[in-house]
Design a protein around this motif. Structure first.
Motif, PDB file in Angstrom:
ATOM      1  N   PHE A 181      45.567  35.018  38.893  1.00 16.21           N
ATOM      2  CA  PHE A 181      45.746  35.468  37.586  1.00 16.21           C
ATOM      3  C   PHE A 181      46.642  34.687  36.690  1.00 16.21           C
ATOM      4  O   PHE A 181      47.618  33.863  37.257  1.00 16.21           O
ATOM      5  CB  PHE A 181      46.464  36.683  37.883  1.00 16.21           C
ATOM      6  CG  PHE A 181      45.564  37.985  38.149  1.00 16.21           C
ATOM      7  CD1 PHE A 181      45.264  39.083  37.264  1.00 16.21           C
ATOM      8  CD2 PHE A 181      44.969  37.988  39.448  1.00 16.21           C
ATOM      9  CE1 PHE A 181      44.422  39.893  37.430  1.00 16.21           C
ATOM     10  CE2 PHE A 181      43.897  39.158  39.693  1.00 16.21           C
ATOM     11  CZ  PHE A 181      43.727  40.089  38.889  1.00 16.21           C
ATOM     12  N   ARG A 182      46.561  34.488  35.493  1.00 18.90           N
ATOM     13  CA  ARG A 182      47.411  33.748  34.733  1.00 18.90           C
ATOM     14  C   ARG A 182      48.308  34.609  33.697  1.00 18.90           C
ATOM     15  O   ARG A 182      47.728  35.974  33.611  1.00 18.90           O
ATOM     16  CB  ARG A 182      46.700  32.902  33.838  1.00 18.90           C
ATOM     17  CG  ARG A 182      45.979  33.181  32.637  1.00 18.90           C
ATOM     18  CD  ARG A 182      45.092  32.477  32.190  1.00 18.90           C
ATOM     19  NE  ARG A 182      43.754  32.934  32.104  1.00 18.90           N
ATOM     20  CZ  ARG A 182      43.391  34.131  31.447  1.00 18.90           C
ATOM     21  NH1 ARG A 182      44.326  34.909  31.081  1.00 18.90           N
ATOM     22  NH2 ARG A 182      42.210  34.680  31.756  1.00 18.90           N
ATOM     23  N   LYS A 183      49.285  34.415  33.491  1.00 15.12           N
ATOM     24  CA  LYS A 183      50.379  35.391  32.550  1.00 15.12           C
ATOM     25  C   LYS A 183      49.817  35.038  31.277  1.00 15.12           C
ATOM     26  O   LYS A 183      49.568  33.943  30.731  1.00 15.12           O
ATOM     27  CB  LYS A 183      51.662  34.535  32.761  1.00 15.12           C
ATOM     28  CG  LYS A 183      52.683  35.540  31.846  1.00 15.12           C
ATOM     29  CD  LYS A 183      54.172  35.485  32.210  1.00 15.12           C
ATOM     30  CE  LYS A 183      54.670  34.261  31.794  1.00 15.12           C
ATOM     31  NZ  LYS A 183      56.246  34.224  31.908  1.00 15.12           N
ATOM     32  N   GLU A 184      49.499  36.163  30.542  1.00  9.15           N
ATOM     33  CA  GLU A 184      49.127  36.202  29.211  1.00  9.15           C
ATOM     34  C   GLU A 184      50.088  36.706  28.161  1.00  9.15           C
ATOM     35  O   GLU A 184      49.996  36.298  27.013  1.00  9.15           O
ATOM     36  CB  GLU A 184      47.694  37.098  29.123  1.00  9.15           C
ATOM     37  CG  GLU A 184      46.675  36.614  29.601  1.00  9.15           C
ATOM     38  CD  GLU A 184      45.383  37.443  29.234  1.00  9.15           C
ATOM     39  OE1 GLU A 184      45.514  38.514  29.070  1.00  9.15           O
ATOM     40  OE2 GLU A 184      44.443  36.650  29.369  1.00  9.15           O
ATOM     41  N   TYR A 241      49.193  40.052  33.002  1.00  6.06           N
ATOM     42  CA  TYR A 241      48.691  39.019  33.883  1.00  6.06           C
ATOM     43  C   TYR A 241      47.170  39.206  33.746  1.00  6.06           C
ATOM     44  O   TYR A 241      46.636  40.485  33.541  1.00  6.06           O
ATOM     45  CB  TYR A 241      48.685  38.728  35.344  1.00  6.06           C
ATOM     46  CG  TYR A 241      50.230  37.867  35.466  1.00  6.06           C
ATOM     47  CD1 TYR A 241      49.942  36.643  36.049  1.00  6.06           C
ATOM     48  CD2 TYR A 241      51.356  38.528  35.462  1.00  6.06           C
ATOM     49  CE1 TYR A 241      51.344  35.723  36.381  1.00  6.06           C
ATOM     50  CE2 TYR A 241      52.524  37.772  35.685  1.00  6.06           C
ATOM     51  CZ  TYR A 241      52.566  36.489  35.858  1.00  6.06           C
ATOM     52  OH  TYR A 241      53.797  35.753  36.144  1.00  6.06           O
ATOM     53  N   ALA A 242      46.331  38.364  33.700  1.00  2.16           N
ATOM     54  CA  ALA A 242      44.739  38.579  33.693  1.00  2.16           C
ATOM     55  C   ALA A 242      43.926  37.558  34.058  1.00  2.16           C
ATOM     56  O   ALA A 242      44.412  36.247  34.660  1.00  2.16           O
ATOM     57  CB  ALA A 242      44.143  38.759  32.218  1.00  2.16           C
ATOM     58  N   ILE A 243      42.694  38.149  34.693  1.00  4.72           N
ATOM     59  CA  ILE A 243      41.818  36.768  35.098  1.00  4.72           C
ATOM     60  C   ILE A 243      40.383  37.363  34.554  1.00  4.72           C
ATOM     61  O   ILE A 243      39.948  38.447  34.447  1.00  4.72           O
ATOM     62  CB  ILE A 243      41.763  36.875  36.714  1.00  4.72           C
ATOM     63  CG1 ILE A 243      41.036  35.652  37.154  1.00  4.72           C
ATOM     64  CG2 ILE A 243      41.431  37.996  37.287  1.00  4.72           C
ATOM     65  CD1 ILE A 243      41.374  35.290  38.720  1.00  4.72           C
ATOM     66  N   GLN A 263      54.215  36.730  42.491  1.00  6.30           N
ATOM     67  CA  GLN A 263      53.612  35.840  43.393  1.00  6.30           C
ATOM     68  C   GLN A 263      52.592  35.905  43.824  1.00  6.30           C
ATOM     69  O   GLN A 263      51.420  35.093  43.900  1.00  6.30           O
ATOM     70  CB  GLN A 263      54.521  35.366  44.481  1.00  6.30           C
ATOM     71  CG  GLN A 263      55.862  34.802  44.033  1.00  6.30           C
ATOM     72  CD  GLN A 263      57.061  34.537  45.313  1.00  6.30           C
ATOM     73  OE1 GLN A 263      56.970  35.446  46.270  1.00  6.30           O
ATOM     74  NE2 GLN A 263      57.982  34.121  45.103  1.00  6.30           N
ATOM     75  N   LEU A 264      52.104  37.250  44.161  1.00  6.74           N
ATOM     76  CA  LEU A 264      50.818  37.836  44.773  1.00  6.74           C
ATOM     77  C   LEU A 264      49.654  37.593  43.809  1.00  6.74           C
ATOM     78  O   LEU A 264      48.894  36.831  44.071  1.00  6.74           O
ATOM     79  CB  LEU A 264      50.994  39.129  45.113  1.00  6.74           C
ATOM     80  CG  LEU A 264      49.893  39.947  45.270  1.00  6.74           C
ATOM     81  CD1 LEU A 264      49.035  39.316  46.601  1.00  6.74           C
ATOM     82  CD2 LEU A 264      50.235  41.568  45.334  1.00  6.74           C
ATOM     83  N   ILE A 265      50.075  37.992  42.396  1.00  7.70           N
ATOM     84  CA  ILE A 265      48.883  38.075  41.554  1.00  7.70           C
ATOM     85  C   ILE A 265      48.669  36.466  41.150  1.00  7.70           C
ATOM     86  O   ILE A 265      47.525  36.355  40.889  1.00  7.70           O
ATOM     87  CB  ILE A 265      49.342  39.004  40.106  1.00  7.70           C
ATOM     88  CG1 ILE A 265      48.225  39.454  39.644  1.00  7.70           C
ATOM     89  CG2 ILE A 265      50.200  38.466  39.129  1.00  7.70           C
ATOM     90  CD1 ILE A 265      47.634  40.609  40.428  1.00  7.70           C
ATOM     91  N   ARG A 286      36.918  41.384  32.859  1.00  2.54           N
ATOM     92  CA  ARG A 286      38.322  40.925  32.833  1.00  2.54           C
ATOM     93  C   ARG A 286      39.147  41.908  33.461  1.00  2.54           C
ATOM     94  O   ARG A 286      38.834  43.148  33.291  1.00  2.54           O
ATOM     95  CB  ARG A 286      38.473  40.731  31.269  1.00  2.54           C
ATOM     96  CG  ARG A 286      40.223  40.539  31.097  1.00  2.54           C
ATOM     97  CD  ARG A 286      40.607  39.936  29.597  1.00  2.54           C
ATOM     98  NE  ARG A 286      41.912  39.794  29.077  1.00  2.54           N
ATOM     99  CZ  ARG A 286      42.798  40.746  28.914  1.00  2.54           C
ATOM    100  NH1 ARG A 286      42.537  41.888  28.709  1.00  2.54           N
ATOM    101  NH2 ARG A 286      43.998  40.039  28.660  1.00  2.54           N
ATOM    102  N   ILE A 287      40.123  41.413  34.185  1.00  2.00           N
ATOM    103  CA  ILE A 287      40.991  42.279  35.049  1.00  2.00           C
ATOM    104  C   ILE A 287      42.574  41.925  34.702  1.00  2.00           C
ATOM    105  O   ILE A 287      42.822  40.942  34.617  1.00  2.00           O
ATOM    106  CB  ILE A 287      40.823  42.194  36.638  1.00  2.00           C
ATOM    107  CG1 ILE A 287      39.257  42.476  36.987  1.00  2.00           C
ATOM    108  CG2 ILE A 287      41.860  43.068  37.319  1.00  2.00           C
ATOM    109  CD1 ILE A 287      39.136  42.205  38.428  1.00  2.00           C
ATOM    110  N   THR A 288      43.359  42.867  34.314  1.00  2.00           N
ATOM    111  CA  THR A 288      44.638  42.952  34.054  1.00  2.00           C
ATOM    112  C   THR A 288      45.521  43.230  35.102  1.00  2.00           C
ATOM    113  O   THR A 288      45.138  44.267  35.721  1.00  2.00           O
ATOM    114  CB  THR A 288      45.112  43.246  32.745  1.00  2.00           C
ATOM    115  OG1 THR A 288      44.713  44.760  32.629  1.00  2.00           O
ATOM    116  CG2 THR A 288      43.958  42.542  31.629  1.00  2.00           C
ATOM    117  N   ALA A 289      46.772  42.961  35.045  1.00  2.00           N
ATOM    118  CA  ALA A 289      47.827  43.627  35.834  1.00  2.00           C
ATOM    119  C   ALA A 289      49.207  43.576  34.975  1.00  2.00           C
ATOM    120  O   ALA A 289      49.527  42.633  34.610  1.00  2.00           O
ATOM    121  CB  ALA A 289      48.097  42.896  37.226  1.00  2.00           C
ATOM    122  N   SER A 290      49.691  44.723  35.042  1.00  2.00           N
ATOM    123  CA  SER A 290      51.143  44.731  34.155  1.00  2.00           C
ATOM    124  C   SER A 290      52.172  44.763  35.361  1.00  2.00           C
ATOM    125  O   SER A 290      52.082  45.527  36.325  1.00  2.00           O
ATOM    126  CB  SER A 290      51.227  46.104  33.511  1.00  2.00           C
ATOM    127  OG  SER A 290      52.478  46.463  32.931  1.00  2.00           O
TER     128      SER A 290
END
Length: 181
Positions: free
Chosen positions: A148-151, A170-172, A141-143, A127-131
């Motif tokens: 990626f989906r908003k969690e 966000y995560a995928i 928009q990029l993510i 799993r990869i996340t982004a804050s």
């Protein structure tokens, strides 16, 4: 560890990259969403020294730089946080910064796609996340473009530049990334 794409070369950060990083990371338009704001080049040199020297070490941030293949110019960087609270080291967080002179050309999508591919296929991450700051629409928009989906949307959860701000997570998953490709 080097990654090649059609237009980019992505490699680990080196001490001699400090001047290039300082150029775009000290730009107020760029750093408004960054926690690291260098006051001078020595701040960037310290940032580079503190970055992990080995990739995939739990609890560390590993920093890549993004270079244009044709000019060898550094246009941005990608940080990968190997989360220390994950006993199997299967989850990471990513962060990214692109020089404003090179935005809206697809470079961030191309670079992040290569790093995400590497994390899932070579390092076997789950799993990869982004804050992301909710007002940073281009980053959202990029993510989302990357799948990626908003969690989560945490309200006033981060003290950032002296103010309490919201935080989007966000995560995928590896499975989602492979199905997308």
């Amino acid at each position: 560890m080097n990654l090649q794409t059609k237009q980019l070369h992505i490699r680990p950060i080196h001490t001699n990259d400090a001047k290039a990083l300082y150029k775009y990371r000290s730009d107020p338009e760029t750093y408004k969403y960054l926690s690291f704001i260098p006051q001078d080049i020595s701040d960037v040199e310290q940032f580079i020294k503190k970055s992990a020297k080995e990739i995939d070490v739990s609890g560390t941030w590993f920093q890549f730089v993004i270079l244009l293949k044709d000019t060898k110019s550094i246009i941005g960087d990608i940080g990968v946080h190997f989360l220390g609270n994950d006993t199997e080291n299967k989850q990471v967080e990513i962060g990214y910064t692109l020089d404003r002179d090179f935005r809206n050309n697809g470079y961030a999508t191309e670079a992040l796609s290569a790093v995400i591919d590497y994390l899932f296929s070579s390092l076997n991450k789950h799993r990869i996340t982004a804050s992301i700051d909710p007002i940073n629409k281009p980053s959202i928009q990029l993510i989302e473009r990357l799948g990626f989906r908003k969690e989560a949307h945490f309200k006033k959860s981060l003290l950032f530049h002296g103010k309490w701000v919201d935080d989007l997570v966000y995560a995928i998953l590896a499975k989602e990334w492979s199905e997308k490709s």
